[in-house]
Design a protein around this motif. Sequence first.
Motif, short mmCIF file in Angstrom:
data_model
loop_
_atom_site.label_atom_id
_atom_site.label_comp_id
_atom_site.label_asym_id
_atom_site.label_seq_id
_atom_site.Cartn_x
_atom_site.Cartn_y
_atom_site.Cartn_z
N TRP A 84 -11.46 -13.35 -25.92
CA TRP A 84 -10.17 -13.08 -25.31
C TRP A 84 -10.29 -12.41 -23.94
CZ3 TRP A 84 -5.51 -14.78 -26.94
CH2 TRP A 84 -5.47 -15.36 -28.21
N GLN A 86 -10.94 -9.47 -23.18
CA GLN A 86 -10.25 -8.18 -23.20
C GLN A 86 -11.21 -7.09 -23.69
OE1 GLN A 86 -6.53 -8.22 -25.36
NE2 GLN A 86 -5.94 -10.21 -24.55
N LEU A 137 -6.04 -3.66 -31.22
CA LEU A 137 -5.99 -4.73 -30.23
C LEU A 137 -6.36 -6.07 -30.83
CD1 LEU A 137 -7.53 -2.94 -27.11
CD2 LEU A 137 -5.13 -3.27 -27.71
N SER A 140 -3.30 -7.43 -32.58
CA SER A 140 -2.25 -7.86 -31.66
C SER A 140 -2.65 -9.11 -30.89
CB SER A 140 -1.91 -6.74 -30.67
OG SER A 140 -3.00 -6.47 -29.81
N ALA A 141 -3.95 -9.32 -30.69
CA ALA A 141 -4.41 -10.46 -29.90
C ALA A 141 -4.66 -11.71 -30.73
CB ALA A 141 -5.69 -10.09 -29.14
N TYR A 200 2.90 -13.03 -31.07
CA TYR A 200 1.67 -12.24 -31.00
C TYR A 200 1.35 -11.95 -29.54
CZ TYR A 200 1.07 -14.31 -35.65
OH TYR A 200 1.25 -14.73 -36.94
N ALA A 201 0.54 -10.90 -29.33
CA ALA A 201 0.02 -10.57 -27.99
C ALA A 201 1.13 -10.41 -26.96
CB ALA A 201 -0.98 -11.63 -27.54
N HIS A 202 2.27 -9.90 -27.38
CA HIS A 202 3.37 -9.66 -26.46
C HIS A 202 3.23 -8.29 -25.81
CE1 HIS A 202 4.35 -8.37 -30.55
NE2 HIS A 202 4.92 -7.32 -29.97
N THR A 203 4.04 -8.04 -24.81
CA THR A 203 4.07 -6.74 -24.15
C THR A 203 5.26 -5.94 -24.68
OG1 THR A 203 3.06 -7.60 -22.13
CG2 THR A 203 4.30 -5.54 -21.94
N GLY A 216 4.19 -13.16 -24.89
CA GLY A 216 3.44 -13.43 -26.10
C GLY A 216 3.42 -14.91 -26.44
#
Length: 231
Positions: A84, A86, A137, A140-141, A200-203, A216
């Motif tokens: 990812w 990240q 993380l 969430s990712a 998923y993976a939203h702010t 996301g």
Amino acid sequence: MIFTGTLPAFWRSDVPAKASQPTLTFAKRVAYQRVIEEVYWGHRIWPKERPDPKPSLDTVMPQAQLEKKVADYLRKSHVLEDYWQQPLTAEQLQAEMDRMAKHTRQPEVLHELFDAMGSDPFVIAECLVRPVLAERLFRSAMAPQYASQAVGQPINFAKANRARFRGYTLPAIAASSKEGSTCNDAWGGITTSNAPTGRYAHTTVWTGSEMIVWGGFNGQMTFFNTGAAVK
């Protein structure tokens, strides 16, 4: 021609040897994981109705389980970095360590954990903070259908052993996380009317009065350019 005596200054190397920086091998991480579990186990209440005495940590958590815990957070760290892009940065680890110290609900336990790890901010960042941050993380990712595949990836132990000191600072632990907080530990329901699509993976941003969710994806490579504000 042969010279004897002290060499001239311009022929001598006065450059000091480069100071070695601490590193963490997998074995060291496992040893610190045991230290952490010892603190947690010491605070775990043994049921009064149990006639048998509280067992030792080795009885309930053998070496293999400690190694599995360390391997799990290292693997998730590597998935975040390699798949990812990240990687967990020193800034993120420091920020999470600061958050723990400021908002902990059990400051006495956190004090024990810090003391058990020699109050070394590098060790605390890598062995106490990294597992928590990597798990958060990672969840969430990674979409659920991909998570099980990702955690099956092999660990790059060479990379894990290269973790080095990056100038972490040991934060002061707050006396109580409830001081100055408006939170009363009460949960309440919110309306689902006009709620954003699951993603998923939203702010997510908390403004102090409302939570804003944006972006996301849905786990099937459909990316959103939508969101909502929830009070």
